[in-house]
Design a protein around this motif. Structure first.
Motif, PDB file in Angstrom:
ATOM      1  N   PRO A 177      51.933  29.587  33.650  1.00 42.91           N
ATOM      2  CA  PRO A 177      52.990  30.620  33.894  1.00 42.91           C
ATOM      3  C   PRO A 177      52.110  32.026  33.747  1.00 42.91           C
ATOM      4  O   PRO A 177      52.745  33.012  34.514  1.00 42.91           O
ATOM      5  N   GLU A 178      51.397  32.103  33.198  1.00 42.70           N
ATOM      6  CA  GLU A 178      50.500  33.529  33.125  1.00 42.70           C
ATOM      7  C   GLU A 178      49.881  33.883  34.743  1.00 42.70           C
ATOM      8  O   GLU A 178      49.926  34.758  34.929  1.00 42.70           O
ATOM      9  N   LEU A 179      49.362  32.692  35.318  1.00 48.01           N
ATOM     10  CA  LEU A 179      48.854  32.971  36.513  1.00 48.01           C
ATOM     11  C   LEU A 179      49.895  33.470  37.449  1.00 48.01           C
ATOM     12  O   LEU A 179      49.805  34.299  38.416  1.00 48.01           O
ATOM     13  N   GLU A 180      50.845  32.686  37.331  1.00 47.90           N
ATOM     14  CA  GLU A 180      52.024  33.143  38.109  1.00 47.90           C
ATOM     15  C   GLU A 180      52.512  34.338  37.947  1.00 47.90           C
ATOM     16  O   GLU A 180      52.758  35.239  38.751  1.00 47.90           O
ATOM     17  N   ARG A 181      52.710  34.695  36.833  1.00 51.75           N
ATOM     18  CA  ARG A 181      53.351  36.010  36.232  1.00 51.75           C
ATOM     19  C   ARG A 181      52.445  37.235  36.690  1.00 51.75           C
ATOM     20  O   ARG A 181      52.850  38.354  37.043  1.00 51.75           O
ATOM     21  N   TYR A 182      50.844  36.859  36.457  1.00 49.73           N
ATOM     22  CA  TYR A 182      50.117  38.253  36.740  1.00 49.73           C
ATOM     23  C   TYR A 182      49.314  38.010  38.215  1.00 49.73           C
ATOM     24  O   TYR A 182      48.435  38.713  38.484  1.00 49.73           O
TER      25      TYR A 182
END
Length: 81
Positions: free
Chosen positions: A36-41
């Motif tokens: 999720p962090e990769l997608e969020r950022y």
């Protein structure tokens, strides 16, 4: 240390730089964003890379700071250890 031009960063870009700071990353050290962090950022990582502050590494989700990115990280979050 390189001189940092006055730059403005989005909240997401600030969060990415804060993550590098929290992990005590130096220029050239690889940090992996995943899930999720990769997608969020994703947009923030792309923007920081286009501005020459990060380098996208060959490993999926991996980025490293440039010298300019390191200086920007320190200027955005000077209060972190």
């Amino acid at each position: 240390m390189p001189v940092v031009r006055e730059q403005t960063f989005t909240k997401s870009e600030q969060s990415v730089l804060k993550t590098f700071r929290e992990f005590l990353m130096s220029p050239g050290q690889m940090l992996c964003f995943y899930g999720p962090e990769l997608e969020r950022y994703r947009n923030a990582l792309k923007g920081l890379t286009e501005r020459g502050l990060l380098v996208k590494e060959r490993f999926k989700g991996a980025y490293s700071l440039t010298r300019e990115g390191f200086a920007a990280m320190r200027s955005v979050h000077p209060h972190l250890a």
